[in-house]
Design a protein around this motif. Sequence first.
Motif, PDB file in Angstrom:
ATOM      1  N   LYS A   6      86.937 -25.137  35.236  1.00 49.81           N
ATOM      2  CA  LYS A   6      87.508 -24.813  33.939  1.00 49.81           C
ATOM      3  C   LYS A   6      86.428 -24.251  33.011  1.00 49.81           C
ATOM      4  O   LYS A   6      85.383 -24.876  32.828  1.00 49.81           O
ATOM      5  CB  LYS A   6      88.071 -26.112  33.348  1.00 49.81           C
ATOM      6  CG  LYS A   6      89.166 -25.898  32.335  1.00 49.81           C
ATOM      7  CD  LYS A   6      89.529 -27.218  31.697  1.00 49.81           C
ATOM      8  CE  LYS A   6      90.857 -27.725  32.189  1.00 49.81           C
ATOM      9  NZ  LYS A   6      91.375 -28.829  31.352  1.00 49.81           N
ATOM     10  N   ILE A   7      86.695 -23.088  32.434  1.00 54.22           N
ATOM     11  CA  ILE A   7      85.797 -22.552  31.402  1.00 54.22           C
ATOM     12  C   ILE A   7      86.301 -23.018  30.038  1.00 54.22           C
ATOM     13  O   ILE A   7      85.549 -23.523  29.220  1.00 54.22           O
ATOM     14  CB  ILE A   7      85.731 -21.018  31.503  1.00 54.22           C
ATOM     15  CG1 ILE A   7      85.076 -20.635  32.832  1.00 54.22           C
ATOM     16  CG2 ILE A   7      84.946 -20.425  30.335  1.00 54.22           C
ATOM     17  CD1 ILE A   7      85.143 -19.174  33.169  1.00 54.22           C
ATOM     18  N   THR A   8      87.591 -22.837  29.804  1.00 53.09           N
ATOM     19  CA  THR A   8      88.269 -23.430  28.650  1.00 53.09           C
ATOM     20  C   THR A   8      89.593 -23.968  29.194  1.00 53.09           C
ATOM     21  O   THR A   8      89.859 -23.867  30.400  1.00 53.09           O
ATOM     22  CB  THR A   8      88.545 -22.385  27.554  1.00 53.09           C
ATOM     23  OG1 THR A   8      89.403 -21.376  28.099  1.00 53.09           O
ATOM     24  CG2 THR A   8      87.269 -21.749  27.029  1.00 53.09           C
ATOM     25  N   ASN A   9      90.431 -24.477  28.318  1.00 56.07           N
ATOM     26  CA  ASN A   9      91.706 -25.030  28.786  1.00 56.07           C
ATOM     27  C   ASN A   9      92.577 -23.987  29.466  1.00 56.07           C
ATOM     28  O   ASN A   9      93.380 -24.321  30.337  1.00 56.07           O
ATOM     29  CB  ASN A   9      92.475 -25.659  27.621  1.00 56.07           C
ATOM     30  CG  ASN A   9      91.909 -27.033  27.302  1.00 56.07           C
ATOM     31  OD1 ASN A   9      91.276 -27.657  28.166  1.00 56.07           O
ATOM     32  ND2 ASN A   9      92.079 -27.478  26.077  1.00 56.07           N
ATOM     33  N   ASP A  10      92.419 -22.714  29.066  1.00 56.11           N
ATOM     34  CA  ASP A  10      93.290 -21.699  29.661  1.00 56.11           C
ATOM     35  C   ASP A  10      92.531 -20.593  30.383  1.00 56.11           C
ATOM     36  O   ASP A  10      93.102 -19.554  30.698  1.00 56.11           O
ATOM     37  CB  ASP A  10      94.254 -21.115  28.613  1.00 56.11           C
ATOM     38  CG  ASP A  10      93.524 -20.510  27.414  1.00 56.11           C
ATOM     39  OD1 ASP A  10      92.283 -20.444  27.453  1.00 56.11           O
ATOM     40  OD2 ASP A  10      94.212 -20.110  26.464  1.00 56.11           O
ATOM     41  N   LEU A  11      91.256 -20.795  30.629  1.00 58.97           N
ATOM     42  CA  LEU A  11      90.481 -19.808  31.404  1.00 58.97           C
ATOM     43  C   LEU A  11      89.786 -20.532  32.562  1.00 58.97           C
ATOM     44  O   LEU A  11      88.997 -21.459  32.351  1.00 58.97           O
ATOM     45  CB  LEU A  11      89.447 -19.107  30.526  1.00 58.97           C
ATOM     46  CG  LEU A  11      88.694 -17.963  31.214  1.00 58.97           C
ATOM     47  CD1 LEU A  11      89.633 -16.816  31.593  1.00 58.97           C
ATOM     48  CD2 LEU A  11      87.567 -17.431  30.317  1.00 58.97           C
ATOM     49  N   ILE A  12      90.096 -20.093  33.781  1.00 59.65           N
ATOM     50  CA  ILE A  12      89.633 -20.793  34.982  1.00 59.65           C
ATOM     51  C   ILE A  12      88.744 -19.859  35.806  1.00 59.65           C
ATOM     52  O   ILE A  12      89.098 -18.691  36.031  1.00 59.65           O
ATOM     53  CB  ILE A  12      90.833 -21.231  35.864  1.00 59.65           C
ATOM     54  CG1 ILE A  12      91.940 -21.894  35.022  1.00 59.65           C
ATOM     55  CG2 ILE A  12      90.379 -22.134  37.007  1.00 59.65           C
ATOM     56  CD1 ILE A  12      91.555 -23.205  34.406  1.00 59.65           C
TER      57      ILE A  12
END
Length: 402
Positions: A6-12
């Motif tokens: 996970k980079i952020t909650n919506d970027l993987i």
Amino acid sequence: MQNIAKITNDLIYVGASDRRLALFENTYPIPRGVSYNSYLLLDAKTVLFDTTDASVAPQFFENVVAALNGRGLDYVVVHHMEPDHAASLMDLLLRYPDATVVTTAKAAQMMEQFFGSKPTNIQLVKEGDTLSTGAHTLVFTMAPMVHWPEVMMTYDSTSKTLFSADAFGTFGALSGNIFADQMDFDGEWLDDARRYFTNIVGKYGQPVQAVLKKAAALDIQTICPLHGPVWRENLGWFIGKHDVWSRYEPEDKGVVIIYGSIYGHTEAAALRMGALLAERGVKNIKAYDASHTHVSNLIGECWRASHIVLACSTYNNGIFTPVENLLHDLKAHCLQNRTWALIENGSWAPQSGKLMRAMIEEMKDMTVLGDTLTLKSAMKPEQEKELAELADLIVANLKFEL
Ligand code: FEO
């Protein structure tokens, strides 16, 4: 087994690393491996940013399936058509036939060249075009010749993330940590980042400068490159390195000694020069045998240092091949603005000094200090004075405080 992060909650992160490949682009040794990065945005629409090299495709596809977690794929943004990022594209589209490819007209043309046909669903974008994916707005910006002519980057103006294609990449496989701030980047990665930059895009200093100018106008909080770690801290430091490298400015005021030596006599003189420089207070001197150091490392070092001592035997009435190859490569990569000192050797007809000087003078803003020191087979004790005078010239030029 999927291996996403996970980079952020919506970027993987859905890319993968290759530790088996010996030569990147069948040219550059990569003992630390290389990562092929791909990122998946999970917004109202799902967006994949680039695919990967074929060598890691099985891992990449497992990662995409895991990250989508049952959702479909709406878009795949293709920033760069070099096969280390696009080789898996057509396979991806077989798996997700409804996905729309978002890319440049030049990249679409390359898809026909590489694959024999263009994808069915394709959306061409140009400078400043946007795509809303729900909460996120993607802005496309062209980056020709960083590293191929079709290259673009994407700025996510919602998360302030730059998907930078090859720019800000580095050699080196990822080992679990995907952020540069989780690594000893300065200590363990910087040499490979410089080697990657100089050898892959070093020739394209001006296009890199154009991209840096565009980037300066954006509020960038995260950089997601196609190779190496993701940047979310200390961006200014890494961008600054790219600014120096792409302006062909030396990164360090210092001396690199590179020698081409057949039986060791030229090497002995080169290393004696190292000792004389050290006696005069020069620190962090680095010496390399051109026959035993891959030219990509030498190019990285010539980019780093302000002063280069080149010592080389004459061979076939020319420059000993490893050094001649280095000079050809430096010229091809457009190295500029360095200061040189030359030592030549030749048992009956020394030629390498004259020829090295001519090749160096073909490059932009190069300075060769003093006369070439000529050895006949081996350095004689009485030549120590001449070598010391050349060392004095280097030190004076370095404006080194004794
Ligand atoms: Fe990593 Fe130009 O490809």
